[in-house]
Design a protein around this motif. Structure first.
Motif, PDB file in Angstrom:
ATOM      1  N   THR A 128      25.186  35.293  39.236  1.00 16.39           N
ATOM      2  CA  THR A 128      24.904  36.621  38.690  1.00 16.39           C
ATOM      3  C   THR A 128      26.137  37.248  38.060  1.00 16.39           C
ATOM      4  N   HIS A 129      27.329  36.748  38.414  1.00 12.09           N
ATOM      5  CA  HIS A 129      28.574  37.260  37.830  1.00 12.09           C
ATOM      6  C   HIS A 129      29.000  36.460  36.595  1.00 12.09           C
ATOM      7  N   SER A 131      28.498  34.971  32.760  1.00 11.22           N
ATOM      8  CA  SER A 131      27.862  35.075  31.442  1.00 11.22           C
ATOM      9  C   SER A 131      28.663  34.206  30.478  1.00 11.22           C
ATOM     10  N   VAL A 147      33.537  36.031  33.561  1.00  6.11           N
ATOM     11  CA  VAL A 147      33.312  36.435  34.945  1.00  6.11           C
ATOM     12  C   VAL A 147      33.778  37.884  35.069  1.00  6.11           C
ATOM     13  N   ASN A 148      32.806  38.784  35.186  1.00  5.31           N
ATOM     14  CA  ASN A 148      33.104  40.224  35.232  1.00  5.31           C
ATOM     15  C   ASN A 148      33.955  40.665  34.038  1.00  5.31           C
ATOM     16  N   GLY A 149      33.661  40.094  32.876  1.00  2.00           N
ATOM     17  CA  GLY A 149      34.339  40.497  31.651  1.00  2.00           C
ATOM     18  C   GLY A 149      35.581  39.710  31.319  1.00  2.00           C
ATOM     19  N   ARG A 150      36.090  38.922  32.247  1.00  2.00           N
ATOM     20  CA  ARG A 150      37.290  38.112  31.985  1.00  2.00           C
ATOM     21  C   ARG A 150      36.863  36.732  31.546  1.00  2.00           C
TER      22      ARG A 150
END
Length: 409
Positions: A128-129, A131, A147-150
């Motif tokens: 879920t984290h 993308s 992963v969380n924007g990184r």
């Protein structure tokens, strides 16, 4: 400003007919999530069987030396995969989490923490984290993992993906077979509703005379309390009122039958025999479940490990593989009958069988031959008969004549 991979967004007019069809399609279907899917017993049991099997099998590193596989001992990577990942999860928990995401999410992802060329630790990341950002070229595909924007490079992750077409994300069981899973889940909700009503049947109240609005409101309130599953709540019908029980619907009468049918159909999605989750499987059914349900997952994991954990100069001769020997042994009678056939057919030796059974070798480096056997060497065209200790050449065989070795025919 748009990113290079973003397409230009255009607003198109949707005709009323299309809009209505889309709305009806959305209202007519229910998409369940991962948590709801795990509430379905057959889904939970099948995933647990596969995940437990994968977590029990040791992963070994082999090296191809002249066509012969040699196990590489004391490699740090196998320790991470089998015992301690150097993360909060141990290896068993690590694989169970990855397998659950493999089936019910976009895939199983694990970050590879490297120091130079050495793998220091493995870190499970909940799907879920995760993308991805990918290019639009259908041939030369490339992507980054977020992963969380990184963002990270793909080679920094072990990716165990199911039915993927681009190597970035997989397709879950929920996406592929949402209808049957939704039916099974909503059947559970329907059963829960029946339980909450305390088993009280549906019905209607008959009255020979017209009731006032106040009387009807009080009767409805009393009936509502009755269905609140409180044993102290009762409904008292005054003179003239009669309760008529409504007959069960076909769905209520076939609820248990439908549950069993849905459970069997869900087991087919995982290629797991239904008797496995019932605990009544035979040895043959267990073997079939392993070959059809678990082996494809093992192969997917092996490919992912070989691609991401091996150095480029290792990929030509090294490879990771699960040790499936124990799982494929079967029961002792079936296994020993197979060994006997192999020894009698002379394509296995006694010490090879003892090695497979984890027994010490007897140093018996010979193959048993029957005295009635006739051995033929196609290269030299020579026939040897152990029973008579005679050697003959095929080209020189003539009735009553000696061959080149001087033996009588």
């Amino acid at each position: 400003m748009r990113w290079p991979w973003q397409k230009e967004q255009r607003t198109e007019e949707i005709t009323p007919e299309v809009d209505t069809a889309l709305l009806q399609a959305l209202l007519g279907s229910t998409t369940i999530n991962k948590t709801e899917a795990l509430n379905i017993p057959s889904v939970k049991s099948c995933i647990k069987f596969i995940a437990d099997t994968v977590s029990m099998l040791p992963i070994k590193l082999y090296k191809d030396v002249g066509g012969k596989a040699e196990e590489v001992k004391n490699d740090a990577r196998t320790d991470l995969l089998n015992d301690d990942t150097r993360d909060t999860l141990d290896a068993v928990q690590f694989w169970k989490a990855l397998i659950t995401d493999y089936f019910l999410g976009k895939g199983g992802y694990a970050y590879i923490n490297r120091h130079l060329n050495n793998v220091v630790s493995l870190h499970y990341v909940d799907e879920t984290h995760i993308s991805t950002i990918k290019n639009t070229d259908p041939i030369f595909k490339s992507y980054r993992i977020l992963v969380n924007g990184r963002d990270y490079w793909p080679h920094e992750f072990i990716k165990v993906l199911r039915n993927t077409k681009d190597g970035t994300q997989g397709q879950s069981i929920i996406e592929e077979h949402n209808l049957i899973l939704s039916v099974a889940y909503n059947s559970l909700l329907f059963e829960e509703t029946l339980v909450k009503k305390g088993g009280n049947k549906k019905g209607f109240v008959k009255s020979p005379k017209k009731l006032t609005q106040e009387s009807m409101d009080k009767l409805k309130e009393a009936w509502k309390r009755l269905y609140s599953n409180n044993s102290e709540n009762v409904v008292i019908l005054n003179e003239g009122l009669e309760f008529q029980e409504a007959s069960n619907t076909s769905v209520e009468m076939q609820l248990n039958e439908n549950k069993e049918t849905n459970s069997a159909e869900i087991c087919k999605l995982f290629n797991i025999p239904e008797n496995i989750i019932r605990g009544t499987a035979t040895s043959k059914e267990y073997t079939n479940a392993f070959k059809m349900g678990v082996m494809p997952v093992l192969k997917t994991i092996e490919c992912a490990l070989n691609r991401e954990l091996l150095l480029e100069n290792e990929k030509s001769s090294f490879y990771f593989a699960f040790d499936t020997k124990e799982m494929l042994k079967g029961d002792i009678k079936e296994r020993f009958d197979a060994y006997k056939t192999a020894i009698d057919a002379n394509f296995m030796q006694i010490d090879e069988v003892r090695y497979m059974e984890d027994l010490p070798a007897l140093d018996l480096n010979w193959i048993k031959l029957g005295l009635d056997s006739v051995l033929y060497d196609p290269k030299t065209k020579t026939i040897y008969t152990p029973n008579t200790d005679q050697t003959k050449q095929i080209d020189n065989l003539k009735g009553g004549e000696d061959d080149e070795s001087g033996n009588q025919s």
